[in-house]
Design a protein around this motif. Structure first.
Motif, PDB file in Angstrom:
ATOM      1  N   TYR A 102       0.838  -1.197   0.000  1.00  0.00           N
ATOM      2  CA  TYR A 102       0.000   0.000   0.000  1.00  0.00           C
ATOM      3  C   TYR A 102       0.871   1.243   0.000  1.00  0.00           C
ATOM      4  N   LEU A 103       0.394   2.246  -0.704  1.00  0.00           N
ATOM      5  CA  LEU A 103       1.074   3.537  -0.725  1.00  0.00           C
ATOM      6  C   LEU A 103       0.231   4.486   0.125  1.00  0.00           C
ATOM      7  N   TYR A 104       0.666   4.697   1.360  1.00  0.00           N
ATOM      8  CA  TYR A 104      -0.126   5.493   2.295  1.00  0.00           C
ATOM      9  C   TYR A 104       0.095   6.976   2.050  1.00  0.00           C
ATOM     10  N   ALA A 105      -0.466   7.428   0.939  1.00  0.00           N
ATOM     11  CA  ALA A 105      -0.317   8.829   0.547  1.00  0.00           C
ATOM     12  C   ALA A 105      -1.396   9.150  -0.488  1.00  0.00           C
ATOM     13  N   PRO A 106      -1.769  10.419  -0.611  1.00  0.00           N
ATOM     14  CA  PRO A 106      -2.719  10.787  -1.664  1.00  0.00           C
ATOM     15  C   PRO A 106      -2.044  10.725  -3.033  1.00  0.00           C
ATOM     16  N   ALA A 107      -2.837  10.648  -4.086  1.00  0.00           N
ATOM     17  CA  ALA A 107      -2.262  10.661  -5.428  1.00  0.00           C
ATOM     18  C   ALA A 107      -1.648  12.011  -5.745  1.00  0.00           C
ATOM     19  N   MET A 108      -2.244  13.051  -5.191  1.00  0.00           N
ATOM     20  CA  MET A 108      -1.739  14.405  -5.430  1.00  0.00           C
ATOM     21  C   MET A 108      -1.729  15.168  -4.112  1.00  0.00           C
ATOM     22  N   ALA A 109      -0.545  15.577  -3.693  1.00  0.00           N
ATOM     23  CA  ALA A 109      -0.410  16.311  -2.435  1.00  0.00           C
ATOM     24  C   ALA A 109      -0.932  17.737  -2.585  1.00  0.00           C
ATOM     25  N   GLU A 110      -1.163  18.391  -1.467  1.00  0.00           N
ATOM     26  CA  GLU A 110      -1.683  19.755  -1.501  1.00  0.00           C
ATOM     27  C   GLU A 110      -0.657  20.749  -2.022  1.00  0.00           C
TER      28      GLU A 110
ATOM     29  N   SER B 107       3.762  21.073  -3.587  1.00  0.00           N
ATOM     30  CA  SER B 107       4.978  20.363  -4.005  1.00  0.00           C
ATOM     31  C   SER B 107       5.900  20.123  -2.815  1.00  0.00           C
ATOM     32  N   GLU B 108       5.867  21.047  -1.821  1.00  0.00           N
ATOM     33  CA  GLU B 108       6.704  20.876  -0.628  1.00  0.00           C
ATOM     34  C   GLU B 108       6.256  19.671   0.187  1.00  0.00           C
ATOM     35  N   LEU B 109       4.935  19.507   0.345  1.00  0.00           N
ATOM     36  CA  LEU B 109       4.405  18.353   1.069  1.00  0.00           C
ATOM     37  C   LEU B 109       4.721  17.066   0.319  1.00  0.00           C
ATOM     38  N   ARG B 110       4.622  17.137  -0.988  1.00  0.00           N
ATOM     39  CA  ARG B 110       4.940  15.962  -1.805  1.00  0.00           C
ATOM     40  C   ARG B 110       6.385  15.519  -1.579  1.00  0.00           C
ATOM     41  N   GLU B 111       7.318  16.467  -1.550  1.00  0.00           N
ATOM     42  CA  GLU B 111       8.724  16.144  -1.349  1.00  0.00           C
ATOM     43  C   GLU B 111       8.945  15.492   0.015  1.00  0.00           C
ATOM     44  N   ARG B 112       8.254  15.987   1.026  1.00  0.00           N
ATOM     45  CA  ARG B 112       8.406  15.405   2.360  1.00  0.00           C
ATOM     46  C   ARG B 112       7.854  13.985   2.405  1.00  0.00           C
ATOM     47  N   LEU B 113       6.712  13.786   1.777  1.00  0.00           N
ATOM     48  CA  LEU B 113       6.096  12.458   1.766  1.00  0.00           C
ATOM     49  C   LEU B 113       6.945  11.463   0.986  1.00  0.00           C
ATOM     50  N   MET B 114       7.506  11.911  -0.141  1.00  0.00           N
ATOM     51  CA  MET B 114       8.312  11.023  -0.983  1.00  0.00           C
ATOM     52  C   MET B 114       9.578  10.550  -0.258  1.00  0.00           C
TER      53      MET B 114
ATOM     54  N   MET C 183       9.680   9.746   2.952  1.00  0.00           N
ATOM     55  CA  MET C 183       9.332   8.819   4.027  1.00  0.00           C
ATOM     56  C   MET C 183       9.688   7.398   3.601  1.00  0.00           C
ATOM     57  N   ASP C 184      10.270   6.637   4.522  1.00  0.00           N
ATOM     58  CA  ASP C 184      10.781   5.311   4.186  1.00  0.00           C
ATOM     59  C   ASP C 184       9.722   4.398   3.583  1.00  0.00           C
ATOM     60  N   ASP C 185       8.546   4.340   4.190  1.00  0.00           N
ATOM     61  CA  ASP C 185       7.492   3.435   3.710  1.00  0.00           C
ATOM     62  C   ASP C 185       7.043   3.799   2.302  1.00  0.00           C
ATOM     63  N   ILE C 186       6.875   5.071   2.047  1.00  0.00           N
ATOM     64  CA  ILE C 186       6.424   5.524   0.728  1.00  0.00           C
ATOM     65  C   ILE C 186       7.525   5.330  -0.304  1.00  0.00           C
ATOM     66  N   ASN C 187       8.727   5.724   0.050  1.00  0.00           N
ATOM     67  CA  ASN C 187       9.855   5.601  -0.874  1.00  0.00           C
ATOM     68  C   ASN C 187      10.112   4.143  -1.258  1.00  0.00           C
ATOM     69  N   ALA C 188      10.008   3.233  -0.301  1.00  0.00           N
ATOM     70  CA  ALA C 188      10.266   1.811  -0.566  1.00  0.00           C
ATOM     71  C   ALA C 188       9.241   1.237  -1.548  1.00  0.00           C
TER      72      ALA C 188
ATOM     73  N   LYS D 286       4.259  18.271 -10.236  1.00  0.00           N
ATOM     74  CA  LYS D 286       5.169  18.393  -9.087  1.00  0.00           C
ATOM     75  C   LYS D 286       4.495  18.003  -7.770  1.00  0.00           C
ATOM     76  N   LYS D 287       3.170  17.774  -7.812  1.00  0.00           N
ATOM     77  CA  LYS D 287       2.451  17.385  -6.595  1.00  0.00           C
ATOM     78  C   LYS D 287       2.053  15.913  -6.594  1.00  0.00           C
ATOM     79  N   VAL D 288       2.322  15.202  -7.707  1.00  0.00           N
ATOM     80  CA  VAL D 288       1.919  13.796  -7.828  1.00  0.00           C
ATOM     81  C   VAL D 288       2.852  12.893  -7.035  1.00  0.00           C
TER      82      VAL D 288
END
Length: 316
Positions: free
Chosen positions: A171-179, A181-188, A190-195, A260-262
């Motif tokens: 599972y990818l515990y993240a939205p398809a599009m972050a609010e 680009s800065e939030l997207r970079e932080r989420l990307m 994260m170890d679980d999401i990046n893996a 840039k938010k995907v």
């Protein structure tokens, strides 16, 4: 010109082979010649129009379209579904069924499958037969959190397809599009999401849908895009998207705030996956499909007859 005797011999051989069902070996034995002589005689009969082969079946038209698509766009496979005056919903179901059948026949060596999102892919998953392939893992190709139309999000489709295959899913515990680009970079980061995204970029098979963001847009329906967003996309030259990844008429990724938010694998990463199966219905998506082919993102295409015809006409 053929002599009367030679023509009569060719007709006799052709009649025994095509009408009576004799093998070339049987005909050769009867006439006291070698089998290659019979093979050459049949070829000669075709060259002189003694034999003309007609395939009487309604699928012959779509089979010819498949061949043209494969040759023109360098596709590994094309599967064209006849529309026969059917409603859009029935056409979508038929395309989904064809996609499910193709996947089931080409999944043998796959260990990892990636899946995007959308209504057509949801229908494909629902049509997929239950099997037991315990060594398969399904990965979402982009995030998929939200309250609207949860059933078509990539996480849910990964879960449902894994259930039908008897495998597992991530599972990818993240939205398809972050609010932002800065939030997207932080989420990307994260170890679980990046893996999960690293695994998704290396799947053996990827299932993707395509859309036209301006016509019958699911992105607009579920609130990812509004009219101002769509106008910005038009100004940027966007003609389509695959899993929120927007591209222009030539298939080039569009460098926009939206891309840039995907949260998901990129178009470049998608292009590097060995087998990418695009499943699409609806003539309004023809321009999007053509652009994706120009971008070399897809090597297997499952589509309806109308889109196939539009693609070939537009590329002439």
């Amino acid at each position: 010109m053929l002599s009367w005797e030679e023509r009569r011999s060719l007709v006799k051989i052709a009649n025994l082979y095509y009408n009576d069902g004799w093998t070339q070996e049987q005909i050769a034995k009867k006439l006291g010649v070698s089998r290659p002589v019979i093979s050459k005689s049949l070829q000669k009969a075709r060259e002189h129009k003694i034999i003309e082969i007609f395939i009487k079946d309604e699928t012959v038209h779509t089979v010819n379209l498949e061949k043209k698509l494969e040759e023109h766009f360098g596709l590994e496979d094309a599967i064209v579904v006849p529309i026969s005056g059917q409603t859009p919903d029935v056409v979508k179901l038929s395309v989904a069924q064809a996609g499910a059948y193709y996947l089931s026949k080409n999944i043998k060596k796959a260990k990892k499958i990636g899946i995007s999102w959308g209504t057509t892919l949801e229908a494909l998953v629902q049509e997929y037969p239950y099997e037991m392939k315990k060594n398969i893992t399904i990965f979402p190709l982009e995030g998929g959190l939200g309250r609207k139309k949860v059933e078509i999000h990539s996480n849910q489709l990964a879960y449902e397809l894994a259930k039908r295959l008897g495998g597992t899913c991530s599972y990818l515990y993240a939205p398809a599009m972050a609010e932002s680009s800065e939030l997207r970079e932080r989420l990307m980061k994260m170890d679980d999401i990046n893996a999960v995204l690293q695994e998704a970029a290396t799947v053996d098979i990827a299932l993707v849908g395509l859309s036209n963001p301006y016509v019958q847009s699911t992105l607009e329906d579920i609130g990812y895009l509004n009219q101002n967003d769509l106008e910005q996309l038009r100004q940027l030259g966007v003609v389509g998207d695959m899993g929120f990844r927007f591209f222009d008429l030539n298939g080039n990724p569009v460098n926009s705030l939206f891309n840039k938010k995907v949260i998901g694998i990129s178009l470049e990463q998608l292009r590097n996956i060995k087998k990418v199966i695009g499943v699409v219905s609806g003539a309004h998506k023809a321009e999007s499909v053509l652009a994706s082919l120009k971008g070399n993102y897809i090597n297997v295409l499952v589509l309806d007859e109308q889109i196939a015809t539009e693609l070939l006409y537009a590329s002439e």
